[in-house]
Scaffold this motif. Structure first.
Motif, PDB file in Angstrom:
ATOM      1  N   ARG A 115       0.821  -1.203   0.000  1.00  0.00           N
ATOM      2  CA  ARG A 115       0.000   0.000   0.000  1.00  0.00           C
ATOM      3  C   ARG A 115       0.856   1.254   0.000  1.00  0.00           C
ATOM      4  N   ALA A 116       2.010   1.181   0.683  1.00  0.00           N
ATOM      5  CA  ALA A 116       2.900   2.338   0.784  1.00  0.00           C
ATOM      6  C   ALA A 116       3.850   2.461  -0.400  1.00  0.00           C
ATOM      7  N   GLY A 117       3.751   1.544  -1.353  1.00  0.00           N
ATOM      8  CA  GLY A 117       4.643   1.587  -2.497  1.00  0.00           C
ATOM      9  C   GLY A 117       6.054   1.124  -2.193  1.00  0.00           C
ATOM     10  N   ARG A 118       6.207   0.331  -1.120  1.00  0.00           N
ATOM     11  CA  ARG A 118       7.534  -0.137  -0.712  1.00  0.00           C
ATOM     12  C   ARG A 118       7.709  -1.643  -0.882  1.00  0.00           C
ATOM     13  N   TYR A 119       6.771  -2.284  -1.585  1.00  0.00           N
ATOM     14  CA  TYR A 119       6.827  -3.744  -1.654  1.00  0.00           C
ATOM     15  C   TYR A 119       8.119  -4.221  -2.314  1.00  0.00           C
ATOM     16  N   ASP A 120       8.444  -3.712  -3.486  1.00  0.00           N
ATOM     17  CA  ASP A 120       9.622  -4.192  -4.211  1.00  0.00           C
ATOM     18  C   ASP A 120      10.895  -3.970  -3.403  1.00  0.00           C
ATOM     19  N   ALA A 121      11.017  -2.793  -2.806  1.00  0.00           N
ATOM     20  CA  ALA A 121      12.217  -2.502  -2.010  1.00  0.00           C
ATOM     21  C   ALA A 121      12.293  -3.407  -0.782  1.00  0.00           C
ATOM     22  N   THR A 122      11.151  -3.664  -0.168  1.00  0.00           N
ATOM     23  CA  THR A 122      11.130  -4.534   1.008  1.00  0.00           C
ATOM     24  C   THR A 122      11.489  -5.970   0.621  1.00  0.00           C
ATOM     25  N   PHE A 123      10.943  -6.443  -0.508  1.00  0.00           N
ATOM     26  CA  PHE A 123      11.257  -7.794  -0.970  1.00  0.00           C
ATOM     27  C   PHE A 123      12.754  -7.928  -1.248  1.00  0.00           C
ATOM     28  N   VAL A 124      13.341  -6.957  -1.923  1.00  0.00           N
ATOM     29  CA  VAL A 124      14.769  -7.012  -2.231  1.00  0.00           C
ATOM     30  C   VAL A 124      15.594  -7.000  -0.950  1.00  0.00           C
ATOM     31  N   ALA A 125      15.202  -6.169   0.017  1.00  0.00           N
ATOM     32  CA  ALA A 125      15.951  -6.100   1.274  1.00  0.00           C
ATOM     33  C   ALA A 125      15.893  -7.427   2.021  1.00  0.00           C
ATOM     34  N   MET A 126      14.765  -8.122   1.933  1.00  0.00           N
ATOM     35  CA  MET A 126      14.612  -9.397   2.621  1.00  0.00           C
ATOM     36  C   MET A 126      15.213 -10.564   1.847  1.00  0.00           C
ATOM     37  N   ASN A 127      15.399 -10.369   0.530  1.00  0.00           N
ATOM     38  CA  ASN A 127      15.883 -11.444  -0.324  1.00  0.00           C
ATOM     39  C   ASN A 127      17.016 -10.938  -1.216  1.00  0.00           C
ATOM     40  N   PRO A 128      18.171 -10.607  -0.617  1.00  0.00           N
ATOM     41  CA  PRO A 128      19.267 -10.079  -1.423  1.00  0.00           C
ATOM     42  C   PRO A 128      19.832 -11.138  -2.351  1.00  0.00           C
ATOM     43  N   ASP A 129      20.445 -10.697  -3.446  1.00  0.00           N
ATOM     44  CA  ASP A 129      21.090 -11.623  -4.381  1.00  0.00           C
ATOM     45  C   ASP A 129      22.299 -12.295  -3.740  1.00  0.00           C
TER      46      ASP A 129
END
Length: 251
Positions: free
Chosen positions: A237-251
């Motif tokens: 909802r806050a527009g932070r989904y992609d950034a949050t997913f990347v932070a939780m699942n780094p390469d």
């Protein structure tokens, strides 16, 4: 859910969040029945807390659930709260050559079917009781997953959706439906490392905040969310989904 004067059944109550909730409810003067697989832990908990009742339960075994349901109907007809807290979590490497789906099946059986089976067994009793409540434990990972725990996160996302439907269907029945979606908490859900991880929320702090929310009836939409849950819950909802997913699942 009223804070005292309940008869509460906690499944998965021999360890982790389930046990801590059972102890907190018992400390507030509720009659508590704890159900779990490990008899030694049931005996230990009952010995530490006089009046608390431990009962063996294997949610993978329909006969075990029937025995518990029969015993509760006979001995605790005032049952008005079900806390479905049983759950398991295992990492899975689906990119590897050895992934066979067996861990995923076990997770779905316990985390999904276990909640459905427990609800089906006790909902008829709850419908007849005042101040009745069903509370099931999902996870903040239902909203943004950790990709190395795919079946676990998906099982909690299932519960989030299913509980919304259950809540809607029971809207004219006096049974409150709550979803407890914990953040990363210091339990042994994924092993001893989690229990000592400084990044995880202390278990006692989490349960204290949960009990305060329940006491204030502070659970909009039926969701019991501590402050640490909010970032993941509302990331999309806050527009932070992609950034949050990347932070939780780094390469």
């Amino acid at each position: 859910m009223k804070p005292t004067g309940n008869t509460i059944l906690v499944t998965g109550g021999t360890s982790g969040i389930g046990r801590a909730l059972a102890e907190a409810f018992h400390a507030r003067g509720n009659q508590v029945i704890v159900a779990g697989r490990r008899q030694a832990l049931l005996d230990e908990l009952a010995a530490q807390r006089p009046g608390l009742v431990g009962w063996p339960l294997d949610l993978d075994d329909p006969a075990s659930l029937r025995r518990l349901a029969d015993a509760v109907r006979e001995r605790f007809p005032a049952l008005n709260v079900l806390v479905a807290s049983a759950g398991i979590s295992r990492p899975e490497d689906m990119a590897g050559d050895c992934w066979d789906g067996f861990d995923a099946e076990a997770i779905v059986t316990t985390n999904v079917l276990g909640v459905l089976r427990a609800t089906a067994a006790f909902l008829p009793m709850l419908k007849r009781r005042p101040h009745a409540t069903i509370m099931a434990t999902s996870s903040s990972l239902a909203f943004v997953p950790r990709a190395d725990f795919p079946a676990y996160c998906a099982s909690k996302a299932f519960l989030h959706s299913w509980l919304q439907s259950l809540r809607h269907q029971l809207r004219k029945v006096p049974v409150e439906v709550l979803e407890l979606a914990p953040p990363y908490v210091r339990t042994e859900l994924t092993g001893r490392g989690q229990a000592g991880d400084p990044r995880a929320m202390p278990l006692d702090a989490h349960v204290a905040e949960v009990m305060a929310l329940l006491g204030r009836q502070d659970h909009p939409r039926g969701e019991v969310l501590v402050e640490r849950d909010h970032a993941r819950r509302w990331a999309e909802r806050a527009g932070r989904y992609d950034a949050t997913f990347v932070a939780m699942n780094p390469d």
